[in-house]
Motif scaffolding. Structure first.
Motif, PDB file in Angstrom:
ATOM      1  N   ALA A   1     -43.043  13.059  71.009  1.00 50.65           N
ATOM      2  CA  ALA A   1     -41.785  13.417  70.354  1.00 50.65           C
ATOM      3  C   ALA A   1     -41.883  14.787  69.703  1.00 50.65           C
ATOM      4  O   ALA A   1     -40.944  15.590  69.744  1.00 50.65           O
ATOM      5  CB  ALA A   1     -41.424  12.359  69.312  1.00 50.65           C
ATOM      6  N   GLY A   2     -43.047  15.072  69.119  1.00 50.83           N
ATOM      7  CA  GLY A   2     -43.242  16.348  68.453  1.00 50.83           C
ATOM      8  C   GLY A   2     -43.299  17.537  69.388  1.00 50.83           C
ATOM      9  O   GLY A   2     -43.249  18.691  68.932  1.00 50.83           O
ATOM     10  N   SER A   3     -43.378  17.287  70.697  1.00 50.24           N
ATOM     11  CA  SER A   3     -43.377  18.377  71.677  1.00 50.24           C
ATOM     12  C   SER A   3     -41.969  18.785  72.085  1.00 50.24           C
ATOM     13  O   SER A   3     -41.797  19.705  72.889  1.00 50.24           O
ATOM     14  CB  SER A   3     -44.161  17.957  72.935  1.00 50.24           C
TER      15      SER A   3
ATOM     16  N   HIS B   1     -38.399  25.083  64.761  1.00 54.01           N
ATOM     17  CA  HIS B   1     -38.683  24.636  63.400  1.00 54.01           C
ATOM     18  C   HIS B   1     -39.091  23.166  63.337  1.00 54.01           C
ATOM     19  O   HIS B   1     -39.533  22.713  62.285  1.00 54.01           O
ATOM     20  CB  HIS B   1     -37.465  24.883  62.502  1.00 54.01           C
ATOM     21  N   GLN B   2     -38.888  22.423  64.428  1.00 59.08           N
ATOM     22  CA  GLN B   2     -39.336  21.021  64.510  1.00 59.08           C
ATOM     23  C   GLN B   2     -38.866  20.219  63.286  1.00 59.08           C
ATOM     24  O   GLN B   2     -39.681  19.730  62.498  1.00 59.08           O
ATOM     25  CB  GLN B   2     -40.858  20.982  64.637  1.00 59.08           C
TER      26      GLN B   2
ATOM     27  N   GLY C   1     -38.614  24.615  58.073  1.00 65.09           N
ATOM     28  CA  GLY C   1     -39.119  25.659  58.950  1.00 65.09           C
ATOM     29  C   GLY C   1     -40.426  25.266  59.624  1.00 65.09           C
ATOM     30  O   GLY C   1     -40.858  24.109  59.572  1.00 65.09           O
ATOM     31  N   PRO C   2     -41.077  26.215  60.267  1.00 58.31           N
ATOM     32  CA  PRO C   2     -42.296  25.912  61.020  1.00 58.31           C
ATOM     33  C   PRO C   2     -43.524  25.731  60.146  1.00 58.31           C
ATOM     34  O   PRO C   2     -44.567  25.285  60.613  1.00 58.31           O
ATOM     35  CB  PRO C   2     -42.456  27.141  61.921  1.00 58.31           C
TER      36      PRO C   2
ATOM     37  N   ALA D   1     -37.451  27.060  54.466  1.00 62.79           N
ATOM     38  CA  ALA D   1     -36.514  27.803  55.297  1.00 62.79           C
ATOM     39  C   ALA D   1     -35.454  26.871  55.885  1.00 62.79           C
ATOM     40  O   ALA D   1     -35.682  25.669  56.074  1.00 62.79           O
ATOM     41  CB  ALA D   1     -37.263  28.516  56.423  1.00 62.79           C
ATOM     42  N   GLN D   2     -34.304  27.439  56.177  1.00 65.57           N
ATOM     43  CA  GLN D   2     -33.225  26.694  56.811  1.00 65.57           C
ATOM     44  C   GLN D   2     -33.631  26.282  58.215  1.00 65.57           C
ATOM     45  O   GLN D   2     -34.220  27.065  58.963  1.00 65.57           O
ATOM     46  CB  GLN D   2     -31.970  27.569  56.883  1.00 65.57           C
ATOM     47  N   ASN D   3     -33.350  25.031  58.592  1.00 61.13           N
ATOM     48  CA  ASN D   3     -33.549  24.574  59.968  1.00 61.13           C
ATOM     49  C   ASN D   3     -32.233  24.675  60.725  1.00 61.13           C
ATOM     50  O   ASN D   3     -31.151  24.665  60.126  1.00 61.13           O
ATOM     51  CB  ASN D   3     -34.073  23.143  59.992  1.00 61.13           C
ATOM     52  N   TYR D   4     -32.333  24.723  62.057  1.00 57.97           N
ATOM     53  CA  TYR D   4     -31.160  24.963  62.894  1.00 57.97           C
ATOM     54  C   TYR D   4     -31.052  23.905  63.986  1.00 57.97           C
ATOM     55  O   TYR D   4     -32.058  23.417  64.488  1.00 57.97           O
ATOM     56  CB  TYR D   4     -31.243  26.362  63.524  1.00 57.97           C
TER      57      TYR D   4
END
Length: 224
Positions: free
Chosen positions: A57-59, A66-67, A135-136, A142-145
């Motif tokens: 799933a993490g891939s 940004h996962q 974020g990463p 940080a903002q995620n998208y």
């Protein structure tokens, strides 16, 4: 800003068109047997299976890489029992009228109701949270998208991985789900999206015949 570092594309193994079609059809046949399970056995499933599925799933692709996901994995009988109590409280309100007649009529062919014993019986519950920020970097705010889209793709890979490992699953979405932040000890700004129940089906498990009804290729696609 400096130019981003680029790495060579890792090629797929060479295949003929016929081999590509065969692989796609083999995967289709495997995934076509996936069904939601609502009657689980308490038979253990190795933690390594769950870990591998979460790594899969993490891939998943995600906005700006940004996962924006977190998977709270629950094995503790006490926590599972607490989740069941809280979920069934919301489900009683849902089926008692909060959902509205149209929604309840849509659910009727599936035979669902407010009682959720699988939340205690199945060996694993995976609560999926969407992160608006992070974020990463774990320390980042940080903002995620494209958060819903990214987490949805990750959940699809998680379900496919568990199915390929011979583990039955159910996506459960009590509404509202904010109690999961408290029980899973997750920050208030993370949004719980679903509980993925994972385990072995009970010997007497059944599926509603309605669940086998899937739209045709013509209904779900257009070719331009």
């Amino acid at each position: 800003m400096t130019d981003p570092v680029a790495l060579p594309w890792q090629p797929y193994p060479p295949l003929s068109d016929a081999e590509r079609v065969a692989r796609a059809e083999e995967f289709l046949e495997a995934m076509a047997t996936r069904r939601s399970c609502r009657q689980f056995a308490d038979t253990p499933v190795p933690r390594a299976v769950i870990e591998a599925a979460i790594r899969t799933a993490g891939s998943a692709p995600s906005g700006a890489n940004h996962q924006p996901w977190h998977f709270a994995v629950i094995e503790s009988p006490e926590t599972k029992a607490a989740i069941r109590v809280a979920a069934e409280e919301e489900e009683r309100a849902f089926y008692g009228g909060r959902a509205g007649n149209e929604w309840l009529e849509a659910l009727h062919p599936l035979g669902t109701g407010p009682d959720k014993p699988f939340l205690e019986i199945a060996p694993w519950l995976i609560v999926v949270f969407a992160q608006r920020r992070g974020g990463p970097d774990l320390a980042s705010r940080a903002q995620n998208y494209y958060v819903p889209e990214s987490v949805g793709i990750a959940c699809g890979l998680l379900l496919a991985s568990l199915h390929q490992a011979g583990v039955a699953t159910l996506t459960h979405t009590p509404n509202p789900m904010r109690f999961l932040n408290r029980l899973c000890r997750r920050p208030a700004d993370e949004k719980p999206l679903m509980i993925i129940v994972a385990g072995h089906p009970a010997p007497d498990a059944v599926i509603p015949a309605y669940a086998r009804k899937k739209k045709s290729l013509e209904q779900i696609s257009s070719w331009l």
